[in-house]
Design a protein around this motif. Structure first.
Motif, PDB file in Angstrom:
ATOM      1  N   GLY A 118      -6.318  12.097  51.377  1.00  0.00           N
ATOM      2  CA  GLY A 118      -5.417  12.529  52.435  1.00  0.00           C
ATOM      3  C   GLY A 118      -4.051  11.880  52.393  1.00  0.00           C
ATOM      4  N   HIS A 137      -2.404  13.003  57.198  1.00  0.00           N
ATOM      5  CA  HIS A 137      -3.256  14.169  56.967  1.00  0.00           C
ATOM      6  C   HIS A 137      -4.693  13.810  57.330  1.00  0.00           C
ATOM      7  CE1 HIS A 137      -0.332  16.744  54.919  1.00  0.00           C
ATOM      8  NE2 HIS A 137       0.174  15.627  54.437  1.00  0.00           N
ATOM      9  N   SER A 138      -5.385  14.733  57.914  1.00  0.00           N
ATOM     10  CA  SER A 138      -6.770  14.474  58.312  1.00  0.00           C
ATOM     11  C   SER A 138      -7.766  14.977  57.276  1.00  0.00           C
ATOM     12  CB  SER A 138      -7.058  15.129  59.662  1.00  0.00           C
ATOM     13  OG  SER A 138      -6.875  16.532  59.569  1.00  0.00           O
ATOM     14  N   ALA A 139      -7.257  15.557  56.197  1.00  0.00           N
ATOM     15  CA  ALA A 139      -8.138  16.089  55.166  1.00  0.00           C
ATOM     16  C   ALA A 139      -7.465  15.944  53.798  1.00  0.00           C
ATOM     17  CB  ALA A 139      -8.451  17.561  55.449  1.00  0.00           C
ATOM     18  N   VAL A 141      -5.331  16.384  50.524  1.00  0.00           N
ATOM     19  CA  VAL A 141      -4.002  16.905  50.195  1.00  0.00           C
ATOM     20  C   VAL A 141      -4.102  17.452  48.774  1.00  0.00           C
ATOM     21  CG1 VAL A 141      -1.544  16.426  49.956  1.00  0.00           C
ATOM     22  CG2 VAL A 141      -2.890  15.219  51.697  1.00  0.00           C
TER      23      VAL A 141
END
Length: 160
Positions: A118, A137-139, A141
């Motif tokens: 992330g 970012h939570s997830a 990239v």
């Protein structure tokens, strides 16, 4: 230089075929696959070993002298691919998880990368230091790119 073909070799190796160097009248060589060899390299096909797992992305530097590769083990490797000796010139411990994309800045002095952890990052190639870390970012990239000079990017430190 363009990457004409690339593919994974066995045992975590990467096989990259470099594109051409212009200038001068040169005899054209054609490979068995019908590709015209336009490179001045002694061997335009190089086997690069160093990644412990899969290689997910690669890019030649703007001057074509280096190649940057991104691997499954969180590392970004910078290779000298021009001249007599192909070797790793920098190993950037870039991320905690798989690095999915990597690019040179337009001047070739920095490398941007992004990862399944992330995080996006900007690294100085010469000092090997991470100069910017983009978090939030939570997830995963999946992709990153460098903004061109004057491109109106958001001050990520990676343009240039």
């Amino acid at each position: 230089r363009a990457v004409e073909r690339c593919g994974g070799g066995g045992g975590g190796a990467l096989i990259a075929h470099g594109g051409g160097v212009g200038g001068g009248a040169k005899k054209q060589l054609v490979t068995r696959e019908g590709l015209v060899r336009t490179s001045s390299l002694a061997a335009p096909t190089m086997r690069l070993t160093g990644h412990a797992g899969a290689v997910h992305a690669l890019e030649f530097s703007p001057d074509g002298a280096e190649l940057v590769t991104a691997g499954a083990h969180g590392q970004v490797l910078v290779w000298n691919v021009f001249g007599d000796e192909v070797r790793t010139v920098a190993a950037l411990r870039a991320h905690k998880h798989t690095v999915l994309d990597v690019h040179y800045s337009t001047d070739g002095r920095q490398v941007v990368s992004c990862s399944a952890d992330g995080v996006g990052a900007v690294h100085d190639v010469e000092t090997r230091a991470r100069v910017y870390k983009a978090v939030g970012h939570s997830a995963i990239v999946n992709s990153c790119h460098v903004a061109r000079v004057g491109g109106g990017g958001g001050g990520d430190g990676g343009g240039g």
